[in-house]
Design a protein around this motif. Structure first.
Motif, short mmCIF file in Angstrom:
data_model
loop_
_atom_site.label_atom_id
_atom_site.label_comp_id
_atom_site.label_asym_id
_atom_site.label_seq_id
_atom_site.Cartn_x
_atom_site.Cartn_y
_atom_site.Cartn_z
N ILE A 4 41.57 48.37 47.77
CA ILE A 4 41.30 47.15 47.00
C ILE A 4 40.99 47.50 45.56
CG2 ILE A 4 39.76 45.14 46.80
CD1 ILE A 4 39.42 45.26 49.84
N SER A 5 41.55 46.73 44.64
CA SER A 5 41.23 46.91 43.22
C SER A 5 39.72 46.85 43.04
CB SER A 5 41.87 45.80 42.37
OG SER A 5 43.25 45.93 42.31
N ALA A 6 39.17 47.86 42.39
CA ALA A 6 37.72 47.97 42.23
C ALA A 6 37.12 46.74 41.54
CB ALA A 6 37.37 49.24 41.47
N CYS A 7 37.86 46.14 40.63
CA CYS A 7 37.32 44.97 39.92
C CYS A 7 37.13 43.78 40.85
CB CYS A 7 38.21 44.58 38.74
SG CYS A 7 39.86 44.03 39.21
N LEU A 8 37.85 43.75 41.98
CA LEU A 8 37.70 42.67 42.96
C LEU A 8 36.50 42.91 43.87
CD1 LEU A 8 41.43 42.23 44.02
CD2 LEU A 8 40.09 40.76 42.48
N ALA A 9 35.96 44.13 43.82
CA ALA A 9 34.84 44.51 44.68
C ALA A 9 33.52 44.54 43.92
CB ALA A 9 35.12 45.87 45.30
N GLY A 10 33.47 43.87 42.79
CA GLY A 10 32.23 43.78 42.04
C GLY A 10 31.97 44.91 41.08
N GLN A 11 32.92 45.82 40.93
CA GLN A 11 32.73 46.93 40.00
C GLN A 11 33.22 46.51 38.61
OE1 GLN A 11 34.39 50.57 41.64
NE2 GLN A 11 33.90 49.87 43.71
N PRO A 12 32.39 46.64 37.58
CA PRO A 12 32.74 46.17 36.24
C PRO A 12 33.70 47.12 35.53
CG PRO A 12 30.57 47.14 36.19
CD PRO A 12 31.03 47.16 37.63
N VAL A 13 34.95 47.16 36.00
CA VAL A 13 35.94 48.10 35.48
C VAL A 13 37.13 47.42 34.83
CG1 VAL A 13 35.27 49.96 37.06
CG2 VAL A 13 37.02 48.31 37.77
N ILE A 35 38.61 50.90 50.89
CA ILE A 35 38.23 51.76 49.77
C ILE A 35 38.64 51.03 48.50
CG2 ILE A 35 38.41 53.91 51.05
CD1 ILE A 35 41.17 54.33 49.63
N THR A 36 38.03 51.41 47.40
CA THR A 36 38.36 50.77 46.13
C THR A 36 38.88 51.80 45.13
OG1 THR A 36 36.13 51.06 45.22
CG2 THR A 36 36.57 49.02 46.45
N ALA A 37 39.65 51.30 44.19
CA ALA A 37 40.15 52.15 43.11
C ALA A 37 40.47 51.28 41.91
CB ALA A 37 41.40 52.91 43.55
N CYS A 38 40.24 51.83 40.74
CA CYS A 38 40.72 51.24 39.50
C CYS A 38 41.70 52.24 38.89
CB CYS A 38 39.59 50.96 38.51
SG CYS A 38 40.23 50.38 36.91
N PRO A 39 43.00 51.97 38.99
CA PRO A 39 43.98 52.92 38.46
C PRO A 39 43.79 53.24 36.98
CG PRO A 39 45.05 51.25 39.79
CD PRO A 39 43.63 50.82 39.63
N GLU A 40 43.38 52.27 36.20
CA GLU A 40 43.23 52.50 34.77
C GLU A 40 42.08 53.45 34.49
OE1 GLU A 40 43.39 48.66 32.77
OE2 GLU A 40 45.00 48.06 34.14
N MET A 41 40.98 53.30 35.24
CA MET A 41 39.86 54.23 35.08
C MET A 41 40.23 55.60 35.63
SD MET A 41 37.35 52.49 33.60
CE MET A 41 35.87 53.39 33.99
N LEU A 42 40.94 55.63 36.77
CA LEU A 42 41.39 56.91 37.32
C LEU A 42 42.31 57.64 36.35
CD1 LEU A 42 42.07 55.98 41.06
CD2 LEU A 42 40.26 57.49 40.17
N GLY A 43 43.04 56.88 35.55
CA GLY A 43 43.94 57.47 34.56
C GLY A 43 43.24 57.93 33.30
N GLY A 44 41.93 57.71 33.22
CA GLY A 44 41.16 58.22 32.09
C GLY A 44 40.84 57.22 31.00
N LEU A 45 41.18 55.94 31.21
CA LEU A 45 40.85 54.94 30.19
C LEU A 45 39.39 54.55 30.28
CD1 LEU A 45 44.06 52.73 30.42
CD2 LEU A 45 43.48 54.41 28.67
N ALA A 46 38.83 54.16 29.16
CA ALA A 46 37.42 53.77 29.07
C ALA A 46 37.24 52.32 29.52
CB ALA A 46 36.94 53.92 27.63
N CYS A 47 35.99 51.93 29.63
CA CYS A 47 35.66 50.54 29.95
C CYS A 47 34.47 50.15 29.09
CB CYS A 47 35.33 50.41 31.42
SG CYS A 47 35.05 48.71 31.93
#
Length: 159
Positions: A4-13, A35-47
């Motif tokens: 699941i996209s991390a942003c859908l799980a309450g993570q401010p990403v 499990i959750t993941a934010c591809p953009e954060m995993l790719g090294g982008l900031a938030c």
């Protein structure tokens, strides 16, 4: 197992530092069914980060090196989007994910609609980079809207 996209799980990403929280998703995580993941954060982008859109083609074109992911001011963030997509794919493979539930409209996660690359808020049919890569590797990918519809149908079936 769900991815699941991390942003859908309450993570401010999200690019703007915001998140969405859905009780059904939180329950799946607590039950260790997701499990959750934010591809953009995993790719090294900031938030937070600048909004980005696919430019010059489709997600498949980006993966093939024929299109880019650009921010509104023209910065090329293609490499980060591709890296994050491959890291997300590795997680999906490692955890034997059956379904990925991704955030619609995102240049990473959109699976039905994405922004058209003009930064004018116009949406077009298409997939984000991660959604396209997961689909290319045989994963079922749906949007959060489709997922909530799926959950509603399942709960109606068991009433």
């Amino acid at each position: 197992m769900y991815l699941i996209s991390a942003c859908l799980a309450g993570q401010p990403v999200r690019y703007d530092g915001k998140a969405y929280e859905h009780a059904a998703i939180q329950k799946l995580i607590r039950q260790k069914l997701a499990i959750t993941a934010c591809p953009e954060m995993l790719g090294g982008l900031a938030c937070p980060r600048a909004a980005a859109e696919i430019s010059g083609g489709t997600a498949q074109d980006v993966l093939a090196g024929h299109a880019q992911v650009l921010t509104g001011d023209g910065a090329d963030v293609t490499a980060a989007f591709i890296s994050g997509a491959y890291k997300t794919l590795a997680l999906a493979q490692k955890h034997h994910v059956q379904m990925a539930v991704l955030k619609e409209n995102s240049p990473s996660c959109g699976c039905n609609l994405i922004y058209d690359g003009s930064f004018s808020s116009r949406k077009i049919a298409g997939s984000g980079i991660t959604a396209a890569l997961l689909q290319l590797h045989g994963f079922q990918v749906i949007s959060e809207l489709e997922f909530f519809e799926y959950l509603n149908q399942r709960s109606a079936h068991f009433k």
